[in-house]
Write a protein that holds these residues in place. Sequence first.
Motif, PDB file in Angstrom:
ATOM      1  N   GLY A  15       0.630  -1.121   0.006  1.00  0.00           N
ATOM      2  CA  GLY A  15      -0.082  -0.073   0.072  1.00  0.00           C
ATOM      3  C   GLY A  15       0.745   1.310  -0.079  1.00  0.00           C
ATOM      4  O   GLY A  15       0.249   2.351  -0.189  1.00  0.00           O
ATOM      5  N   VAL A  16       2.245   1.286   0.104  1.00  0.00           N
ATOM      6  CA  VAL A  16       3.170   2.203  -0.162  1.00  0.00           C
ATOM      7  C   VAL A  16       3.260   3.041  -1.181  1.00  0.00           C
ATOM      8  O   VAL A  16       3.358   4.264  -1.245  1.00  0.00           O
ATOM      9  N   GLY A  17       2.783   2.298  -2.284  1.00  0.00           N
ATOM     10  CA  GLY A  17       2.752   3.033  -3.615  1.00  0.00           C
ATOM     11  C   GLY A  17       3.991   2.347  -4.556  1.00  0.00           C
ATOM     12  O   GLY A  17       4.240   3.152  -5.528  1.00  0.00           O
ATOM     13  N   LYS A  18       4.299   1.280  -4.272  1.00  0.00           N
ATOM     14  CA  LYS A  18       5.373   0.704  -5.076  1.00  0.00           C
ATOM     15  C   LYS A  18       5.019   0.563  -6.692  1.00  0.00           C
ATOM     16  O   LYS A  18       5.670   0.971  -7.350  1.00  0.00           O
ATOM     17  N   GLY A  19       3.868   0.086  -6.863  1.00  0.00           N
ATOM     18  CA  GLY A  19       3.273  -0.483  -8.016  1.00  0.00           C
ATOM     19  C   GLY A  19       3.312   0.987  -8.871  1.00  0.00           C
ATOM     20  O   GLY A  19       3.516   1.364 -10.118  1.00  0.00           O
ATOM     21  N   THR A  20       2.708   2.030  -8.132  1.00  0.00           N
ATOM     22  CA  THR A  20       2.247   3.315  -8.578  1.00  0.00           C
ATOM     23  C   THR A  20       3.495   4.019  -9.037  1.00  0.00           C
ATOM     24  O   THR A  20       3.491   4.649 -10.240  1.00  0.00           O
ATOM     25  N   VAL A  21       4.382   4.161  -8.238  1.00  0.00           N
ATOM     26  CA  VAL A  21       5.698   4.730  -8.677  1.00  0.00           C
ATOM     27  C   VAL A  21       6.582   4.109  -9.637  1.00  0.00           C
ATOM     28  O   VAL A  21       6.959   4.767 -10.580  1.00  0.00           O
ATOM     29  N   LEU A  22       6.502   2.818  -9.322  1.00  0.00           N
ATOM     30  CA  LEU A  22       7.158   1.988 -10.585  1.00  0.00           C
ATOM     31  C   LEU A  22       6.506   2.340 -11.941  1.00  0.00           C
ATOM     32  O   LEU A  22       7.171   2.490 -12.991  1.00  0.00           O
ATOM     33  N   LYS A  23       5.210   2.490 -12.048  1.00  0.00           N
ATOM     34  CA  LYS A  23       4.567   2.609 -13.266  1.00  0.00           C
ATOM     35  C   LYS A  23       4.944   3.955 -13.695  1.00  0.00           C
ATOM     36  O   LYS A  23       5.280   4.260 -14.855  1.00  0.00           O
ATOM     37  N   ARG A  33      13.598  -2.697 -17.514  1.00  0.00           N
ATOM     38  CA  ARG A  33      12.508  -3.906 -17.583  1.00  0.00           C
ATOM     39  C   ARG A  33      12.299  -4.036 -16.125  1.00  0.00           C
ATOM     40  O   ARG A  33      13.094  -3.881 -15.337  1.00  0.00           O
ATOM     41  N   SER A  34      10.947  -4.442 -16.053  1.00  0.00           N
ATOM     42  CA  SER A  34      10.365  -4.995 -14.859  1.00  0.00           C
ATOM     43  C   SER A  34      10.050  -6.254 -14.781  1.00  0.00           C
ATOM     44  O   SER A  34       9.485  -6.754 -15.667  1.00  0.00           O
ATOM     45  N   SER A  35      10.381  -7.085 -13.701  1.00  0.00           N
ATOM     46  CA  SER A  35      10.304  -8.669 -14.016  1.00  0.00           C
ATOM     47  C   SER A  35       8.791  -8.711 -13.099  1.00  0.00           C
ATOM     48  O   SER A  35       8.200  -8.155 -12.619  1.00  0.00           O
ATOM     49  N   ILE A  36       8.023  -9.833 -14.107  1.00  0.00           N
ATOM     50  CA  ILE A  36       6.708 -10.513 -13.655  1.00  0.00           C
ATOM     51  C   ILE A  36       6.816 -11.535 -12.775  1.00  0.00           C
ATOM     52  O   ILE A  36       7.413 -12.524 -13.183  1.00  0.00           O
ATOM     53  N   ALA A  38       5.747 -14.464 -10.121  1.00  0.00           N
ATOM     54  CA  ALA A  38       4.666 -15.628 -10.007  1.00  0.00           C
ATOM     55  C   ALA A  38       4.097 -15.514  -8.589  1.00  0.00           C
ATOM     56  O   ALA A  38       4.905 -15.194  -7.749  1.00  0.00           O
ATOM     57  N   THR A  39       2.775 -15.894  -8.678  1.00  0.00           N
ATOM     58  CA  THR A  39       2.087 -15.835  -7.397  1.00  0.00           C
ATOM     59  C   THR A  39       0.967 -16.888  -7.172  1.00  0.00           C
ATOM     60  O   THR A  39       0.214 -17.119  -8.266  1.00  0.00           O
ATOM     61  N   THR A  40       0.893 -17.567  -6.195  1.00  0.00           N
ATOM     62  CA  THR A  40      -0.433 -18.162  -5.938  1.00  0.00           C
ATOM     63  C   THR A  40      -1.653 -17.471  -5.417  1.00  0.00           C
ATOM     64  O   THR A  40      -2.609 -17.958  -5.130  1.00  0.00           O
ATOM     65  N   ARG A  41      -1.541 -16.050  -5.191  1.00  0.00           N
ATOM     66  CA  ARG A  41      -2.602 -15.465  -4.717  1.00  0.00           C
ATOM     67  C   ARG A  41      -3.700 -15.304  -5.946  1.00  0.00           C
ATOM     68  O   ARG A  41      -3.305 -15.174  -6.920  1.00  0.00           O
ATOM     69  N   ALA A  42      -5.122 -15.129  -5.739  1.00  0.00           N
ATOM     70  CA  ALA A  42      -6.144 -14.888  -6.656  1.00  0.00           C
ATOM     71  C   ALA A  42      -5.763 -13.500  -7.184  1.00  0.00           C
ATOM     72  O   ALA A  42      -5.582 -12.590  -6.522  1.00  0.00           O
ATOM     73  N   PRO A  43      -6.122 -13.410  -8.383  1.00  0.00           N
ATOM     74  CA  PRO A  43      -6.067 -11.994  -9.284  1.00  0.00           C
ATOM     75  C   PRO A  43      -7.025 -11.200  -8.639  1.00  0.00           C
ATOM     76  O   PRO A  43      -8.210 -11.719  -8.428  1.00  0.00           O
ATOM     77  N   ARG A  44      -6.597 -10.039  -8.598  1.00  0.00           N
ATOM     78  CA  ARG A  44      -7.590  -8.854  -8.302  1.00  0.00           C
ATOM     79  C   ARG A  44      -8.075  -8.639  -9.293  1.00  0.00           C
ATOM     80  O   ARG A  44      -7.717  -8.656 -10.605  1.00  0.00           O
ATOM     81  N   GLU A  45      -9.327  -7.807  -9.376  1.00  0.00           N
ATOM     82  CA  GLU A  45     -10.218  -7.158 -10.586  1.00  0.00           C
ATOM     83  C   GLU A  45      -9.283  -6.588 -11.284  1.00  0.00           C
ATOM     84  O   GLU A  45      -8.623  -5.512 -10.867  1.00  0.00           O
ATOM     85  N   GLU A  47      -6.703  -7.462 -12.917  1.00  0.00           N
ATOM     86  CA  GLU A  47      -5.327  -8.308 -13.211  1.00  0.00           C
ATOM     87  C   GLU A  47      -5.335  -9.026 -13.879  1.00  0.00           C
ATOM     88  O   GLU A  47      -6.165  -9.884 -14.030  1.00  0.00           O
ATOM     89  N   ARG A  48      -4.131  -9.250 -15.077  1.00  0.00           N
ATOM     90  CA  ARG A  48      -4.225 -10.002 -15.873  1.00  0.00           C
ATOM     91  C   ARG A  48      -2.907 -11.123 -15.987  1.00  0.00           C
ATOM     92  O   ARG A  48      -1.985 -10.467 -15.579  1.00  0.00           O
ATOM     93  N   ASN A  49      -3.109 -12.331 -16.197  1.00  0.00           N
ATOM     94  CA  ASN A  49      -2.257 -13.362 -16.105  1.00  0.00           C
ATOM     95  C   ASN A  49      -0.947 -12.965 -16.897  1.00  0.00           C
ATOM     96  O   ASN A  49      -1.562 -12.526 -18.500  1.00  0.00           O
ATOM     97  N   GLY A  50       0.310 -12.885 -16.835  1.00  0.00           N
ATOM     98  CA  GLY A  50       1.315 -12.542 -17.808  1.00  0.00           C
ATOM     99  C   GLY A  50       1.512 -11.260 -17.819  1.00  0.00           C
ATOM    100  O   GLY A  50       2.600 -10.702 -18.618  1.00  0.00           O
ATOM    101  N   VAL A  51       0.613 -10.272 -17.113  1.00  0.00           N
ATOM    102  CA  VAL A  51       0.933  -8.768 -17.343  1.00  0.00           C
ATOM    103  C   VAL A  51       1.236  -8.380 -15.853  1.00  0.00           C
ATOM    104  O   VAL A  51       2.543  -7.873 -15.786  1.00  0.00           O
ATOM    105  N   ASN A  52       0.279  -8.774 -14.985  1.00  0.00           N
ATOM    106  CA  ASN A  52       0.520  -8.265 -13.518  1.00  0.00           C
ATOM    107  C   ASN A  52       1.488  -9.205 -12.784  1.00  0.00           C
ATOM    108  O   ASN A  52       2.249  -9.020 -12.061  1.00  0.00           O
TER     109      ASN A  52
END
Length: 203
Positions: A15-23, A33-36, A38-45, A47-52
């Motif tokens: 929640g600190v904003g890592k994703g937002t700042v990185l974008k 380049r940003s690495s994608i 792997a996770t076992t958590r469920a996708p959020r609304e 979010e796309r496989n291979g993108v997020n």
Amino acid sequence: MDDRGMLIVLSGPSGVGKGTVLKAFLKAHPQFRSSISATTRAPREGERNGVNYYFYSQEEFYQLVSEGGMLEYAIYNGNCYGTPKRFVEEALQRGEDVILEIEVKGAAQVRAACPDACFIFIIPPDFHQLAERLRGRGTEDAEAIVKRLAAAKDELLRASQYDYIIVNDRVEAAADRLYTVIEAARYASKNQKHLIDEVLKDA
Ligand code: ADP
Ligand code: 5GP
């Protein structure tokens, strides 16, 4: 001449904003380049496989781990998260700089495996704003938010083990600071040993 890319590790509480700042950073500096992960958590609304993320089952995740295919991995709030090794290795080999956005336990594994990497920790202006951002994002229920804030305290205690700390007060300012510290890290003596060797070879 050492023309491998630089590995950059970005951590900070949820929640600190890592994703937002990185974008914002990647928009201004698309050569990174940003690495994608792997996770076992469920996708959020949205979010796309291979993108997020690569959204894997436990079996798929541990299969990759057992094949030696993860650079690092960790369990965070009951879900597995890991960095597939191949993309990172190939990009670094091509001379591209690669950013990993990962939590603190995984970052410690990267430090052991790649001590030359640059380690950056993002902190909020204060804890209240961290909680507000996490709630405001609206992606976790109240119970998950409590767990993430508890994890945040432990993570913040490890911030001083990183090479650089950046405050995310405003997104654009934080993205600028990120660029500044990465550029400074290129000149760190630990990354310049090959230059000394080159000068000394004719001495
Ligand atoms: P993280 O990737 O660290 O979990 P996010 O990038 O998802 O965090 O950001 C969490 C929330 O905080 C999002 O709703 C985002 O829009 C918001 N946010 C990020 N940076 C700032 C900022 N500097 N000021 C205000 N809100 C922010
Ligand atoms: P989220 O569920 O909010 O996407 O991510 C939860 C935490 O997992 C964040 O701190 C994020 O940085 C971290 N994370 C994401 N990908 C990876 C990864 O590949 N490895 C590790 N160790 N942590 C990751």
